[in-house]
Design an enzyme around this catalytic site. Structure first.
Site, PDB file in Angstrom:
ATOM      1  N   LYS A 182      -2.481  -8.220 -14.232  1.00 41.16           N
ATOM      2  CA  LYS A 182      -3.704  -8.500 -13.486  1.00 41.16           C
ATOM      3  C   LYS A 182      -4.822  -9.050 -14.365  1.00 41.16           C
ATOM      4  O   LYS A 182      -5.645  -9.829 -13.899  1.00 41.16           O
ATOM      5  CB  LYS A 182      -4.190  -7.241 -12.758  1.00 41.16           C
ATOM      6  N   LYS A 223       6.520 -10.397  -7.319  1.00 36.42           N
ATOM      7  CA  LYS A 223       6.475  -9.583  -6.107  1.00 36.42           C
ATOM      8  C   LYS A 223       5.436 -10.145  -5.125  1.00 36.42           C
ATOM      9  O   LYS A 223       4.466 -10.770  -5.530  1.00 36.42           O
ATOM     10  CB  LYS A 223       6.194  -8.111  -6.435  1.00 36.42           C
ATOM     11  N   LYS A 262      -0.950  -8.719  -1.958  1.00 35.40           N
ATOM     12  CA  LYS A 262      -2.137  -9.050  -1.168  1.00 35.40           C
ATOM     13  C   LYS A 262      -3.022 -10.033  -1.893  1.00 35.40           C
ATOM     14  O   LYS A 262      -3.701 -10.833  -1.278  1.00 35.40           O
ATOM     15  CB  LYS A 262      -2.989  -7.791  -0.949  1.00 35.40           C
TER      16      LYS A 262
HETATM   17  P1  ATP Z   1      -2.889  -6.079  -4.902  1.00 33.18           P
HETATM   18  O1  ATP Z   1      -2.373  -7.477  -5.090  1.00 33.18           O
HETATM   19  O2  ATP Z   1      -4.336  -6.020  -4.521  1.00 33.18           O
HETATM   20  O3  ATP Z   1      -2.522  -5.155  -6.042  1.00 33.18           O
HETATM   21  P2  ATP Z   1      -0.617  -5.102  -3.447  1.00 33.18           P
HETATM   22  O4  ATP Z   1      -0.019  -5.936  -2.377  1.00 33.18           O
HETATM   23  O5  ATP Z   1       0.097  -5.000  -4.746  1.00 33.18           O
HETATM   24  O6  ATP Z   1      -2.115  -5.562  -3.609  1.00 33.18           O
HETATM   25  P3  ATP Z   1      -1.312  -2.281  -3.510  1.00 33.18           P
HETATM   26  O7  ATP Z   1      -2.485  -1.781  -2.747  1.00 33.18           O
HETATM   27  O8  ATP Z   1      -1.484  -2.497  -4.972  1.00 33.18           O
HETATM   28  O9  ATP Z   1      -0.828  -3.649  -2.811  1.00 33.18           O
HETATM   29  O10 ATP Z   1      -0.059  -1.333  -3.277  1.00 33.18           O
HETATM   30  C1  ATP Z   1       0.079  -0.532  -2.109  1.00 33.18           C
HETATM   31  C2  ATP Z   1       1.501  -0.035  -1.987  1.00 33.18           C
HETATM   32  O11 ATP Z   1       2.373  -1.099  -1.603  1.00 33.18           O
HETATM   33  C3  ATP Z   1       2.099   0.544  -3.272  1.00 33.18           C
HETATM   34  O12 ATP Z   1       2.912   1.648  -2.944  1.00 33.18           O
HETATM   35  C4  ATP Z   1       2.943  -0.575  -3.795  1.00 33.18           C
HETATM   36  O13 ATP Z   1       4.010  -0.140  -4.624  1.00 33.18           O
HETATM   37  C5  ATP Z   1       3.465  -1.161  -2.497  1.00 33.18           C
HETATM   38  N1  ATP Z   1       3.813  -2.573  -2.655  1.00 33.18           N
HETATM   39  C6  ATP Z   1       2.979  -3.566  -3.042  1.00 33.18           C
HETATM   40  N2  ATP Z   1       3.613  -4.737  -3.064  1.00 33.18           N
HETATM   41  C7  ATP Z   1       4.893  -4.483  -2.677  1.00 33.18           C
HETATM   42  C8  ATP Z   1       6.043  -5.299  -2.513  1.00 33.18           C
HETATM   43  N3  ATP Z   1       5.986  -6.606  -2.743  1.00 33.18           N
HETATM   44  N4  ATP Z   1       7.195  -4.709  -2.105  1.00 33.18           N
HETATM   45  C9  ATP Z   1       7.254  -3.385  -1.858  1.00 33.18           C
HETATM   46  N5  ATP Z   1       6.199  -2.556  -2.022  1.00 33.18           N
HETATM   47  C10 ATP Z   1       5.035  -3.094  -2.418  1.00 33.18           C
HETATM   48 MG    MG Z   2      -0.798  -3.891  -6.305  1.00 35.68          MG
END
Ligand code: ATP
Ligand code: MG
Length: 338
Positions: free
Chosen positions: A118, A201, A204
């Site tokens: 990040k 991965k 968001k």
């Molecule tokens: P950001 O990009 O802001 O970090 P993010 O999509 O990674 O957003 P988080 O809020 O960091 O979302 O994570 C929330 C939950 O979703 C965590 O349990 C994380 O492991 C899960 N998660 C995030 N991305 C994935 C993915 N691509 N596949 C499966 N689980 C995910």
């Molecule tokens: Mg995340």
């Protein structure tokens, strides 16, 4: 340390950044709901203090917080059965986070890959909060003496750090106070990949909206994103082994499997020999059928933000009732005069 001393309790959280995406739903929210319905005590958080480790426009943060609450509820989370709240309304998270900043070692923190990903190339410009993020996450979890944390695969390293922090605290103070929490990383969708790059991965915060399916996307947008998803020219094989070196194809098969609650092998058996020209429309139809009702319900809930705020405040009161005595005991163990 015996884990039997701690009654089973689930905690997990999601950051209110941008919109909930399909990976969050399949890897996290869907499983949160399953755990809630299994009868175990469940606490689910909107981790707004984590969100601000990277810049958030205040108005966007407010919207994303309410939208995430709506996403949780629309997916089946029941704010009476589970405790649902936003982190900043329970001050004990930040307070225990400070204690853990003094337990965690720089060497441990320097190994955290999420910070490296990040912060990117210009690490000097990253916030201090982005670096110390995992100690706050350990506090989120241990503040409730959580025994099980359902998360996606990307959070495995942070869960290991949480266990190290609990063990070091217990050891330093000669207590058996914090549980050694179990990560629960299960199912076929623990790591949903970007639709544009099978090595990254789905997130968001990815700058490309085409890389992900947002839970708020309409049917046309979902179909377009799946149609444009990166793939290869080969047909689907009849055995999963045939996808070993085809990450993008494997990802779409996994998404299909998770949405239809089938195994990936059952999906390739069904589509063996088919081209993506056939598979993608089938996947789009399935995704729309599963996600549109959730999006519609989110929309409906978002019409009444005051009701969402009331639900979060109620959840915060319940969370505080568990957290306050645990923080108080922590302070006493550390030697703070109370
Ligand atoms: P950001 O990009 O802001 O970090 P993010 O999509 O990674 O957003 P988080 O809020 O960091 O979302 O994570 C929330 C939950 O979703 C965590 O349990 C994380 O492991 C899960 N998660 C995030 N991305 C994935 C993915 N691509 N596949 C499966 N689980 C995910
Ligand atoms: Mg995340």
């Amino acid at each position: 340390m015996s884990e039997t001393k701690f009654t089973p309790r689930v905690f997990s959280g999601i950051q209110p950044t941008n919109h909930l995406q399909l990976g969050n739903y399949l890897g996290a929210v869907k499983r949160f709901v399953e755990m809630q319905n299994s009868g175990i005590e469940t606490i689910y958080c909107i981790v707004d203090l984590h969100a601000i480790t990277v810049w958030q426009e205040p108005a966007d943060l407010q919207r994303a917080t309410r939208e995430l609450a709506a996403g949780y509820i629309a997916s089946g989370l029941d704010p009476e059965k589970s405790i649902l709240f936003n982190q900043s309304q329970v001050a004990e998270h930040a307070q225990l986070g400070w204690i853990f900043n003094c337990v965690a070692r720089m060497g441990w923190m320097n190994r955290m890959t999420q910070f490296k990903d990040k912060a990117g190339k210009d690490r000097e410009k990253a916030s201090v909060g982005l670096f110390s993020y995992p100690t706050l996450m350990a506090a989120d979890i241990l503040l409730y003496h959580t025994t099980h944390v359902p998360v996606g695969e990307d959070q495995k390293q942070h869960l290991e750090l949480t266990r190290d922090i609990a063990a070091k605290f217990n050891n330093d103070f000669g207590v058996d106070f914090f549980p050694i929490t179990e990560p629960v990383i299960e199912g076929v969708a623990t790591r949903v990949m970007s639709l544009r790059d099978g090595s990254k991965k789905m997130s968001k915060s990815d700058p490309s909206d085409m890389s992900r399916i947002n839970m708020t996307d309409d049917a046309d947008t979902i179909a377009k994103k799946i149609r444009k998803a990166k793939t290869d020219p080969d047909p689907l094989p009849d055995h999963l082994d045939g996808l070993a070196d085809r990450p993008e194809a494997r990802n779409l098969v996994n998404i299909y499997a998770a949405l239809s609650e089938a195994t990936p092998q059952a999906v390739v058996t069904q589509f063996a020999g088919k081209q993506f020209g056939d598979f993608k429309p089938a996947l789009a139809d399935l995704a729309v059928a599963k996600l549109a009702p959730i999006a519609n319900e989110m929309d409906r809930l978002m019409q009444d933000p005051a009701e969402i705020d009331r639900i979060l405040a109620h959840g915060a009161t319940r969370a505080h009732a568990i957290a306050a005595p645990i923080l108080e005991k922590t302070y006493k163990i550390v030697g703070m005069v109370r």
